[in-house]
Design a protein around this motif. Structure first.
Motif, PDB file in Angstrom:
ATOM      1  N   GLY A 202       0.819  -1.200   0.000  1.00  0.00           N
ATOM      2  CA  GLY A 202       0.000   0.000   0.000  1.00  0.00           C
ATOM      3  C   GLY A 202       0.856   1.254   0.000  1.00  0.00           C
ATOM      4  O   GLY A 202       2.024   1.226   0.398  1.00  0.00           O
ATOM      5  N   PRO A 203       0.294   2.378  -0.430  1.00  0.00           N
ATOM      6  CA  PRO A 203       1.051   3.636  -0.458  1.00  0.00           C
ATOM      7  C   PRO A 203       1.645   3.962   0.920  1.00  0.00           C
ATOM      8  O   PRO A 203       0.951   3.891   1.935  1.00  0.00           O
ATOM      9  CB  PRO A 203      -0.005   4.669  -0.871  1.00  0.00           C
ATOM     10  N   GLY A 204       2.931   4.266   0.953  1.00  0.00           N
ATOM     11  CA  GLY A 204       3.576   4.635   2.209  1.00  0.00           C
ATOM     12  C   GLY A 204       3.965   3.484   3.097  1.00  0.00           C
ATOM     13  O   GLY A 204       4.584   3.689   4.149  1.00  0.00           O
ATOM     14  N   VAL A 205       3.644   2.262   2.697  1.00  0.00           N
ATOM     15  CA  VAL A 205       3.990   1.095   3.508  1.00  0.00           C
ATOM     16  C   VAL A 205       5.397   0.636   3.148  1.00  0.00           C
ATOM     17  O   VAL A 205       5.706   0.389   1.989  1.00  0.00           O
ATOM     18  CB  VAL A 205       2.993  -0.056   3.302  1.00  0.00           C
ATOM     19  N   SER A 206       6.247   0.529   4.148  1.00  0.00           N
ATOM     20  CA  SER A 206       7.617   0.057   3.965  1.00  0.00           C
ATOM     21  C   SER A 206       8.106  -0.495   5.292  1.00  0.00           C
ATOM     22  O   SER A 206       7.465  -0.321   6.333  1.00  0.00           O
ATOM     23  CB  SER A 206       8.537   1.203   3.507  1.00  0.00           C
ATOM     24  N   LYS A 207       9.259  -1.122   5.250  1.00  0.00           N
ATOM     25  CA  LYS A 207       9.880  -1.558   6.497  1.00  0.00           C
ATOM     26  C   LYS A 207      10.081  -0.367   7.426  1.00  0.00           C
ATOM     27  O   LYS A 207       9.838  -0.445   8.632  1.00  0.00           O
ATOM     28  CB  LYS A 207      11.228  -2.219   6.211  1.00  0.00           C
ATOM     29  N   ALA A 208      10.516   0.747   6.851  1.00  0.00           N
ATOM     30  CA  ALA A 208      10.827   1.931   7.661  1.00  0.00           C
ATOM     31  C   ALA A 208       9.594   2.507   8.330  1.00  0.00           C
ATOM     32  O   ALA A 208       9.619   2.848   9.519  1.00  0.00           O
ATOM     33  CB  ALA A 208      11.493   2.996   6.793  1.00  0.00           C
ATOM     34  N   SER A 209       8.507   2.651   7.580  1.00  0.00           N
ATOM     35  CA  SER A 209       7.336   3.315   8.147  1.00  0.00           C
ATOM     36  C   SER A 209       6.701   2.489   9.257  1.00  0.00           C
ATOM     37  O   SER A 209       6.205   3.039  10.247  1.00  0.00           O
ATOM     38  CB  SER A 209       6.315   3.640   7.056  1.00  0.00           C
ATOM     39  N   THR A 210       6.717   1.161   9.123  1.00  0.00           N
ATOM     40  CA  THR A 210       6.169   0.325  10.198  1.00  0.00           C
ATOM     41  C   THR A 210       7.125   0.259  11.381  1.00  0.00           C
ATOM     42  O   THR A 210       6.701   0.267  12.546  1.00  0.00           O
ATOM     43  CB  THR A 210       5.843  -1.079   9.672  1.00  0.00           C
TER      44      THR A 210
END
Length: 288
Positions: A202-210
């Motif tokens: 999904g948009p903005g979903v990454s290892k970093a953001s979580t």
């Protein structure tokens, strides 16, 4: 860029975030005795360890015996947080909306004819007939992506963790660049395979953001995080962490994103840094 032996470490590290394949794991998918000991030493020193991986929770058995006391792992490139002490139960899901996934399927088919797809749901993976089969997932449904993404009643299907796209002729980096140009405004595209296999969230979903969400819940700042990775799906995490290391075997994008570099995964590059981190952390505590 500095090496593992001379790169500065945070004065008070609170969390280690490490990728698995090509990073913590050796090429034979094992965790070495040295790495097991280093992870245990970090936990004993009060430094949390998070495994942050593109793997689904059901493929975490390779490290489930070594997870930190909290039991949590970030899986599917940030689309899920799993409790490995509870059989991989998903505690947090950041889904790719099915309508967006279907739009990406149609866009990539037009932009890169010959692309085949798999759909990773919270309940397991399913794929198209042309997609390379997953031998670890014998119960998968094989059907067109449109059927795999269809819901009889909107909102009743299992969440889509990620869409996977495979191409048999394009180079991996060219396929990634093409996909981001064609549909990067509708989803997050990355890759971790040596083949032309894209992982779409999904948009903005990454290892970093979580990881950022999990750290915020614990009052941990980026400056207190040490991260390790080797592939494009680690880039955002390596940039976000206050201290980060690319493996000796890392993709150039990961090397460019990291502040330091350690030796390769088969030489226990993560353990090399953790040993130094724990030694300096222990020394600083005894000097207070």
């Amino acid at each position: 860029m500095t090496s593992a032996t001379d790169s500065p470490l945070p004065a008070v590290p609170r969390l280690i975030a490490t990728d698995l394949d090509g990073t913590l794991l050796r090429d034979d998918k094992t965790v070495s005795d040295r790495t097991v000991a280093a992870l245990a030493a970090a936990e004993e020193a009060g430094i949390e360890v998070f495994f942050v991986t593109g793997r689904p929770a059901r493929w975490m058995d390779v490290v489930s015996d070594h997870v930190h006391g909290h039991g949590l792992a970030i899986c599917a490139n940030g689309a899920a947080v799993a409790d490995l002490h509870d059989g991989g139960r998903l505690l947090k899901v950041r889904a790719l909306e099915r309508e967006a996934a279907l739009d990406v399927v149609h866009t990539l088919r037009a932009a890169a004819p010959g692309t085949s797809f798999a759909v990773e749901l919270s309940t397991g993976i399913h794929y198209e007939p042309e997609y390379p089969p997953f031998h670890l997932d014998a119960g998968a449904t094989v059907a067109a992506a449109e059927k795999l993404l269809h819901e009889e009643t909107p909102g009743t299907g299992a969440p889509v963790l990620k869409l996977l796209a495979h191409h048999g002729e394009l180079t991996p980096d060219d396929f990634l660049a093409l996909a981001r140009t064609a549909a990067g405004d509708r989803a997050s595209f990355t890759r971790s395979s040596p083949t032309a296999l894209l992982e779409i969230s999904g948009p903005g979903v990454s290892k970093a953001s979580t990881l950022e969400l999990c750290c915020a819940e614990r009052g941990i700042s980026p400056a207190e995080v040490v991260a390790f990775g080797d592939m494009p799906n680690d880039v955002e995490m390596l940039r976000w962490a206050g201290t980060s290391y690319a493996m000796g075997n890392a993709h150039p994008a990961a090397v460019a994103a990291a502040g330091g570099r350690t030796v390769n995964n088969n030489e226990d590059g993560v353990a090399v840094v953790i040993e130094r981190l724990v030694a300096e952390h222990t020394l600083s505590r005894t000097q207070r």
